[in-house]
Design an enzyme around this catalytic site. Structure first.
Site, mmCIF file in Angstrom:
data_model
loop_
_atom_site.group_PDB
_atom_site.id
_atom_site.type_symbol
_atom_site.label_atom_id
_atom_site.label_comp_id
_atom_site.label_asym_id
_atom_site.label_seq_id
_atom_site.Cartn_x
_atom_site.Cartn_y
_atom_site.Cartn_z
ATOM 1 N N GLU A 60 -81.442 14.151 -42.205
ATOM 2 C CA GLU A 60 -82.575 13.342 -41.767
ATOM 3 C C GLU A 60 -82.037 11.936 -41.553
ATOM 4 O OE1 GLU A 60 -86.941 11.553 -42.857
ATOM 5 O OE2 GLU A 60 -85.380 11.651 -44.365
ATOM 6 N N ASP A 77 -82.434 14.758 -47.252
ATOM 7 C CA ASP A 77 -83.482 13.744 -47.143
ATOM 8 C C ASP A 77 -82.895 12.334 -47.099
ATOM 9 O OD1 ASP A 77 -86.442 13.161 -47.385
ATOM 10 O OD2 ASP A 77 -85.686 11.971 -49.062
HETATM 11 C C1 NOJ Z 1 -88.329 11.553 -45.871
HETATM 12 C C2 NOJ Z 1 -89.305 12.656 -46.131
HETATM 13 O O1 NOJ Z 1 -89.452 13.438 -44.978
HETATM 14 C C3 NOJ Z 1 -90.592 11.988 -46.562
HETATM 15 O O2 NOJ Z 1 -91.656 12.888 -46.624
HETATM 16 C C4 NOJ Z 1 -90.354 11.292 -47.880
HETATM 17 O O3 NOJ Z 1 -91.499 10.573 -48.256
HETATM 18 C C5 NOJ Z 1 -89.168 10.316 -47.805
HETATM 19 N N1 NOJ Z 1 -88.050 10.865 -47.111
HETATM 20 C C6 NOJ Z 1 -88.705 9.934 -49.193
HETATM 21 O O4 NOJ Z 1 -88.104 11.023 -49.828
#
Ligand code: NOJ
Length: 522
Positions: free
Chosen positions: A248, A204
């Site tokens: 991500e 993440d």
């Molecule tokens: C990316 C995640 O996909 C999202 O849902 C989240 O709110 C943020 N990162 C913070 O963790």
């Protein structure tokens, strides 16, 4: 095929299904999806034909941000089940040839995490505070002017006067990655889950771990220091015989993006450029070209993503006057022609699945669900709603529980009341209804994923000239993908046999917003 080591390169061409556990299937009737529900529906995923599932965070969490506020990285949220059930899920999925990828959240914890609670209790100057970003304020205000990604200041003051940094909600304090204890902790967390059989992790907010607090400007995206962290992670994942790391990484600069995919760092990263592209031939072609130009030279497979739990559902997005996606301008409730959007979403699915690399399917995408835009305000759960002072409704509209069967809510999802209400109109979109209809989105996804397994996946692409309004390319197997993005029908090639089409083919013509897969005559 089960297990982790039988086909070490499986991920290069995989179809990966994203399970938003809270909304997938509820096994105990409390209205929230859980591991029991997911386990009972594994045969559905095997039938769909996916190679792996990626689950959003499943850890104990106060759910200030849908589980991206992790209270304990080595356990399972009781509402979702137990660690023993998670182990069973991994095992049962393997038996069906499905690998399991979990979400690891290294940028921030929950404010209920033991380390943060310890830091609060230990006070200024303590070692416990060094694991986060605690600072004295400037005058009466925060240490600097950084803003939270969810809106409002990125600093919150604690009773002893110090402030802590949170790039997201105040309930999500950021870890200090300069601290060796933090680095060690996450290497241990990776080992903990790899020991339990998970086949990979989705990382993440992967590009924002390293910060420069002395900078006046917001300085947290893509610092060079972040790569050292992933080199260490890669050594751990390699030591387990090739578990995979997926980033991500939202970065517009493709050269910087590619740095994350160097051979000793992450295996793949989500292709947000493609996800964000408008439904226009030049834009899509440019995005595909850019993607391949970024990945091919470094030997990393591309990924193709149409949706996830953070963005508007494609059926809704592609039916709007503006079809591109922009996180900063979420286009809440921009009017949408859902019939048009659905036609385009079907074509987009065949396009994404034909491209070289791996593909992601976000739960409900295979059912053609629309964004739910009328969730009553008092039920909105996304922290964006509060943080934006009730101006941004946020992401709940793509997180509504799945419709499985029956003619009315909860559509077989639960025996209780779903945590977010499902639209009554989804009676035609249930799995049950779509299984009975060969022309449904679900049947299209099943057929496409089956063909993809045999004929597509990783490899090369050759563009075919087909005019400005169409996208056409051939894969090494001889499969040609042709998408008509113009207003007028285009002629199908004169030879070759049609394997699959996203809409009706009339008299050798491919209609507007339609895609077809053709096997070349050889
Ligand atoms: C990316 C995640 O996909 C999202 O849902 C989240 O709110 C943020 N990162 C913070 O963790």
């Amino acid at each position: 095929m089960p297990g982790n080591t039988s086909t070490p390169d499986w991920w290069r061409g995989a179809a990966i299904y994203q399970v938003y556990l809270r909304s997938f299937a509820d096994g105990n009737g409390d209205g929230t999806g859980d591991l029991a529900g997911l386990r009972s529906r594994l045969p559905y995923l095997a039938e769909l034909g996916v190679d792996a599932i990626w689950l959003n965070p499943w850890y104990p969490s106060p759910m200030a941000d849908g589980g991206y506020d992790v209270a304990d990285y080595r356990s399972i949220e009781p509402v979702f089940g137990t660690l023993a059930e998670a182990e069973k899920l991994i095992e049962e999925a393997h038996e069906l040839g499905i690998r399991t990828i979990i979400d690891v959240v290294p940028n921030h914890a929950s404010d209920q995490n033991a380390w943060f609670q310890e830091a609060l209790a230990a006070g200024p100057g303590s070692e416990a505070r060094e694991r986060f970003w605690f600072r004295p304020g400037v005058g009466d205000g925060p240490p600097n002017g950084w803003q939270s990604i969810f809106g409002g200041p990125a600093w919150t003051q604690v009773p002893d006067g110090e402030w802590y940094l949170h790039l997201f909600a105040p309930e999500q304090p950021d870890f200090n990655w300069n601290n060796p204890a933090v680095r060690q902790e996450f290497l241990d967390v990776l080992r903990f889950w790899f020991d339990r059989g998970v086949d990979g992790v989705r990382i993440d907010s992967a590009a924002v771990l390293v910060k420069d607090l002395d900078s006046v400007e917001e300085s947290y995206t893509d610092h060079d220091g972040v790569h050292e962290i992933y080199r260490e992670w890669r050594r751990v994942s390699d030591s387990y015989g090739g578990r995979i790391l997926i980033g991500e990484v939202w970065l517009p600069d493709q050269e910087r993006f590619a740095n994350y995919l160097r051979p000793d760092e992450l295996h793949t990263a989500f292709n947000f450029d493609f996800l964000s592209s408008a439904w226009e031939p030049a834009a899509l072609r440019a995005s595909i070209d850019l993607t391949l130009a970024t990945h091919v030279p470094i030997g990393a497979p591309a990924t193709w993503v149409l949706s996830n739990h953070d963005v508007a559902r494609p059926v809704t997005r592609y039916g709007r006057a503006v079809t591109s996606w922009d996180n900063a301008e979420r286009r809440d409730r921009m009017p949408s022609d859902l019939e048009l959007g659905r036609r385009r979403a079907r074509a987009a699915a065949l396009l994404a699945m034909a491209l070289p690399g791996s593909v992601y399917v976000y739960q409900g995408e295979e059912l053609g669900l629309n964004e739910v835009e009328d969730i009553p305000e008092e039920l909105i759960d996304d922290p964006m709603w509060e943080r934006s002072g009730h101006t941004v409704r946020g992401r709940d509209g793509c997180r509504v529980p799945l419709p499985w069967s029956g003619a009315e809510p909860p559509f077989g999802y639960s025996t209780g009341e779903p945590w977010l209400p499902q639209p009554a109109g989804w009676r035609d979109l249930t799995v049950e209804a779509q299984e009975a209809d060969e022309s449904s989105m679900l049947c299209l996804y099943r057929s496409a994923l089956r063909l993809r397994r045999e004929l597509l996946g990783d490899g090369a692409l050759t563009w075919l000239p087909y005019g400005d309004e169409a996208i056409a390319f051939r894969r090494d197997s001889g499969l040609v993908c042709l998408v008509n993005l113009g207003a007028e029908p285009v002629a199908l090639p004169e030879t070759g046999s049609v394997l699959l089409a996203s809409g009706p083919l009339d008299g050798g013509l491919l209609q507007s917003d339609t895609a077809v897969w053709i096997m070349e005559a050889r």
